[in-house]
Motif scaffolding. Structure first.
Motif, mmCIF file in Angstrom:
data_model
loop_
_atom_site.group_PDB
_atom_site.id
_atom_site.type_symbol
_atom_site.label_atom_id
_atom_site.label_comp_id
_atom_site.label_asym_id
_atom_site.label_seq_id
_atom_site.Cartn_x
_atom_site.Cartn_y
_atom_site.Cartn_z
ATOM 1 N N LEU A 238 17.428 41.698 22.141
ATOM 2 C CA LEU A 238 17.349 40.646 22.715
ATOM 3 C C LEU A 238 17.953 40.643 24.001
ATOM 4 N N ASN A 239 19.073 41.305 24.253
ATOM 5 C CA ASN A 239 19.795 41.253 25.340
ATOM 6 C C ASN A 239 19.148 42.137 26.193
ATOM 7 N N ASN A 240 18.751 43.065 25.875
ATOM 8 C CA ASN A 240 17.730 44.072 26.758
ATOM 9 C C ASN A 240 16.466 44.067 26.891
ATOM 10 N N VAL A 241 15.702 42.800 26.613
ATOM 11 C CA VAL A 241 14.378 42.711 26.923
ATOM 12 C C VAL A 241 13.679 43.058 28.360
ATOM 13 N N VAL B 181 14.750 45.568 29.977
ATOM 14 C CA VAL B 181 14.605 47.166 29.840
ATOM 15 C C VAL B 181 13.235 47.610 29.048
ATOM 16 N N LEU B 182 12.707 46.832 28.188
ATOM 17 C CA LEU B 182 11.563 46.881 27.467
ATOM 18 C C LEU B 182 10.486 47.312 28.424
ATOM 19 N N ASN C 89 10.334 52.564 25.951
ATOM 20 C CA ASN C 89 11.409 51.795 26.270
ATOM 21 C C ASN C 89 12.431 51.504 25.133
ATOM 22 N N PHE C 90 12.096 51.474 23.887
ATOM 23 C CA PHE C 90 13.094 51.082 22.956
ATOM 24 C C PHE C 90 14.155 52.360 22.795
#
Length: 101
Positions: free
Chosen positions: A50-53, A55-56, A89-90
């Motif tokens: 959730l903190n790296n949305v 980046v997805l 991206n994950f």
């Protein structure tokens, strides 16, 4: 003369409303949802996602994480990304994710 002006004004307004509805339908059609099976096992992993949305990828509009089932649901703009790109991206945040069949 007033009736003609009134009819013309109503016709223009009807066309404007119809055009706005068409744009909303197109936007709704571009949004897609995909569920990923992941290797997460705790709330820390969920927070990491959730903190790296950003980046997805571009076009990601919503992310929901379900830790007990190890599933991540992503709503995205199909014009900007796809499930394969999301899976790659994950990996950037060290989470294994495959689209659920």
């Amino acid at each position: 003369m007033k009736k003609i002006l009134l009819c013309c004004l109503m016709a223009v307004m009807a066309l404007a409303v119809n055009a706005a509805n068409d744009n909303n339908k197109k936007k709704q059609a571009e949004k897609k949802t995909v569920v990923f099976c992941t290797d997460i096992d705790c709330e820390h992993c969920a927070k990491k996602i959730l903190n790296n949305v950003p980046v997805l990828g571009k076009g990601v509009e919503d992310v929901k994480v379900d830790v007990p089932t190890k599933e991540v649901t992503v709503v995205y703009d199909a014009a900007k990304t796809n499930p394969e790109t999301l899976s790659k991206n994950f990996q950037k945040i060290k989470v294994k994710a495959e689209p659920k069949k």
